[in-house]
Write a protein that holds these residues in place. Structure first.
Motif, PDB file in Angstrom:
ATOM      1  N   CYS A   1       6.846   6.258  -2.882  1.00 23.83           N
ATOM      2  CA  CYS A   1       6.019   5.270  -3.000  1.00 23.83           C
ATOM      3  C   CYS A   1       5.442   4.842  -4.212  1.00 23.83           C
ATOM      4  O   CYS A   1       5.213   3.803  -4.718  1.00 23.83           O
TER       5      CYS A   1
ATOM      6  N   GLN B   1       6.668  -0.952   1.919  1.00 29.29           N
ATOM      7  CA  GLN B   1       6.093  -1.019   3.464  1.00 29.29           C
ATOM      8  C   GLN B   1       6.964  -0.547   4.373  1.00 29.29           C
ATOM      9  O   GLN B   1       6.374  -0.045   5.398  1.00 29.29           O
TER      10      GLN B   1
ATOM     11  N   GLU C   1       8.501  -4.347  -2.698  1.00 27.46           N
ATOM     12  CA  GLU C   1       7.345  -4.531  -1.853  1.00 27.46           C
ATOM     13  C   GLU C   1       7.784  -3.984  -0.690  1.00 27.46           C
ATOM     14  O   GLU C   1       7.168  -3.230   0.286  1.00 27.46           O
TER      15      GLU C   1
ATOM     16  N   PHE D   1       5.688   1.692  -6.446  1.00 31.36           N
ATOM     17  CA  PHE D   1       4.598   0.707  -6.606  1.00 31.36           C
ATOM     18  C   PHE D   1       4.535   0.529  -8.294  1.00 31.36           C
ATOM     19  O   PHE D   1       4.208  -0.606  -8.613  1.00 31.36           O
TER      20      PHE D   1
ATOM     21  N   ARG E   1       0.766  -1.348  -0.112  1.00 33.87           N
ATOM     22  CA  ARG E   1      -0.039   0.069  -0.006  1.00 33.87           C
ATOM     23  C   ARG E   1       0.990   1.206  -0.177  1.00 33.87           C
ATOM     24  O   ARG E   1       1.280   1.780   1.045  1.00 33.87           O
TER      25      ARG E   1
ATOM     26  N   ARG F   1      -0.476   7.621   0.144  1.00 31.78           N
ATOM     27  CA  ARG F   1      -1.060   8.746  -0.824  1.00 31.78           C
ATOM     28  C   ARG F   1      -0.168   9.975  -0.740  1.00 31.78           C
ATOM     29  O   ARG F   1       0.100  10.432   0.179  1.00 31.78           O
TER      30      ARG F   1
END
Ligand SMILES: [Zn+2]
Length: 71
Positions: free
Chosen positions: A33, A64, A60, A37, A25, A28
């Motif tokens: 990130c 995290q 990944e 991603f 995740r 935002r």
């Protein structure tokens, strides 16, 4: 670990029926990130020429572990 039907452990959530790896995740609004991603999506796509499962796992973890102020 037991997978026998009917052996439910109290307090345990139902597992998703699919065996897909967990999707990282990205935070935002975080460019790092977001970039990681996008890279991860390519690395985990077998049809991509960048496909590399080990590298995908590394990216990944980076997502995290990426620190964010105010979290
Ligand atoms: Zn981030």
């Amino acid at each position: 670990m037991s997978c026998e039907p009917g052996s439910t452990v109290e307090g345990e959530k139902d597992e998703a029926p699919t065996s897909f790896p967990p999707i990282p995740r990205p935070a935002r609004g975080c460019d790092v990130c977001g970039a990681l991603f996008a890279q991860w999506l390519r690395l985990r796509d077998p049809r991509s020429d960048a496909y590399d499962r080990a590298e995908a796992a590394a990216v990944e973890r980076e997502i995290q572990l990426h620190p964010h102020a105010g979290e």
